[in-house]
Design a protein around this motif. Structure first.
Motif, PDB file in Angstrom:
ATOM      1  N   THR A  44       0.823  -1.217   0.000  1.00 32.75           N
ATOM      2  CA  THR A  44       0.000   0.000   0.000  1.00 32.75           C
ATOM      3  C   THR A  44       0.856   1.266   0.000  1.00 32.75           C
ATOM      4  O   THR A  44       0.382   2.338   0.371  1.00 32.75           O
ATOM      5  N   HIS A  76     -11.950  -5.526  -2.728  1.00 29.35           N
ATOM      6  CA  HIS A  76     -11.097  -5.775  -1.556  1.00 29.35           C
ATOM      7  C   HIS A  76     -11.851  -5.470  -0.258  1.00 29.35           C
ATOM      8  O   HIS A  76     -11.684  -6.170   0.744  1.00 29.35           O
ATOM      9  N   HIS A  77     -12.707  -4.456  -0.274  1.00 26.73           N
ATOM     10  CA  HIS A  77     -13.491  -4.105   0.930  1.00 26.73           C
ATOM     11  C   HIS A  77     -14.476  -5.197   1.282  1.00 26.73           C
ATOM     12  O   HIS A  77     -14.706  -5.497   2.453  1.00 26.73           O
ATOM     13  N   TRP A  80     -12.284  -8.021   2.866  1.00 26.19           N
ATOM     14  CA  TRP A  80     -11.493  -7.779   4.087  1.00 26.19           C
ATOM     15  C   TRP A  80     -12.046  -6.658   4.959  1.00 26.19           C
ATOM     16  O   TRP A  80     -11.650  -6.530   6.105  1.00 26.19           O
ATOM     17  N   ASP A  81     -12.882  -5.797   4.385  1.00 27.15           N
ATOM     18  CA  ASP A  81     -13.465  -4.694   5.135  1.00 27.15           C
ATOM     19  C   ASP A  81     -12.408  -3.807   5.814  1.00 27.15           C
ATOM     20  O   ASP A  81     -12.627  -3.301   6.904  1.00 27.15           O
ATOM     21  N   ASP A  82     -11.252  -3.649   5.165  1.00 31.32           N
ATOM     22  CA  ASP A  82     -10.227  -2.806   5.785  1.00 31.32           C
ATOM     23  C   ASP A  82     -10.167  -1.411   5.160  1.00 31.32           C
ATOM     24  O   ASP A  82      -9.332  -0.596   5.546  1.00 31.32           O
ATOM     25  N   ASN A  84      -9.163  -0.103   2.418  1.00 26.67           N
ATOM     26  CA  ASN A  84      -8.017   0.443   1.695  1.00 26.67           C
ATOM     27  C   ASN A  84      -7.834  -0.168   0.303  1.00 26.67           C
ATOM     28  O   ASN A  84      -6.709  -0.240  -0.194  1.00 26.67           O
ATOM     29  N   ASP A 121      -1.697   4.114   2.146  1.00 27.26           N
ATOM     30  CA  ASP A 121      -2.571   3.447   3.111  1.00 27.26           C
ATOM     31  C   ASP A 121      -3.367   4.483   3.893  1.00 27.26           C
ATOM     32  O   ASP A 121      -2.996   5.649   3.990  1.00 27.26           O
ATOM     33  N   ARG A 123      -3.967   4.692   6.983  1.00 26.09           N
ATOM     34  CA  ARG A 123      -3.495   5.016   8.331  1.00 26.09           C
ATOM     35  C   ARG A 123      -1.973   5.153   8.339  1.00 26.09           C
ATOM     36  O   ARG A 123      -1.308   4.666   7.414  1.00 26.09           O
ATOM     37  N   ARG A 125       1.834   4.432   8.851  1.00 27.03           N
ATOM     38  CA  ARG A 125       2.528   3.138   8.775  1.00 27.03           C
ATOM     39  C   ARG A 125       4.009   3.314   9.045  1.00 27.03           C
ATOM     40  O   ARG A 125       4.603   4.326   8.703  1.00 27.03           O
TER      41      ARG A 125
END
Ligand code: ZN
Length: 136
Positions: A44, A76-77, A80-82, A84, A121, A123, A125
């Protein structure tokens, strides 16, 4: 020879000039003629070269948003529901590394060409950039 650059990013949209760190790894290696690969670990973030000035940094953020916007569905969401999916796609399109010739002991970069790390990403990192120098 390998060296590592460690940095903590601020999350999405952070763009960092890592030219000085890469240049130090090259000078520490004592290689005069060869290549350096500068590679970010993780899917990412991305590495490329850019004239590192605030206008172009903003332009890169704008281009990423136009090409791979925030407010659309990413598969991807669903998996994984993350949140990003765009981060992975943006990073994959720019790529994780650059390879730069070393000529007379220095990276063959232009004056207005810096090596940049793009954090995509969502958040902050901790990033590890591997610099691998090959040559003589
Ligand atoms: Zn993800």
């Amino acid at each position: 020879m390998s060296a590592e650059i460690k940095l903590r990013t601020k999350g999405e949209g952070d763009v960092r000039d890592i030219t000085a760190d890469a240049a130090k790894a090259v000078s520490d290696s004592k290689v005069k003629d060869g290549i350096a690969t500068i590679f970010v670990v993780g899917s990412t973030a991305a590495i490329t070269t850019l004239e590192f000035e605030p206008g172009l940094v903003a332009d890169m953020r704008g281009a990423a948003e136009r090409l791979f916007p925030k407010g659309i569905e990413y598969e991807h969401h669903r998996r994984w529901d993350d949140g990003n999916g765009r981060s992975h796609v943006r990073a994959a399109f720019v790529g994780p590394s650059v390879t730069i010739p070393i000529v007379k002991g220095r990276l063959a970069l232009g004056t207005w060409q810096q090596i940049i790390l793009l954090e995509y990403d969502v958040r902050p990192r901790e990033r590890t950039v591997v610099v691998q120098v090959v040559g003589r």
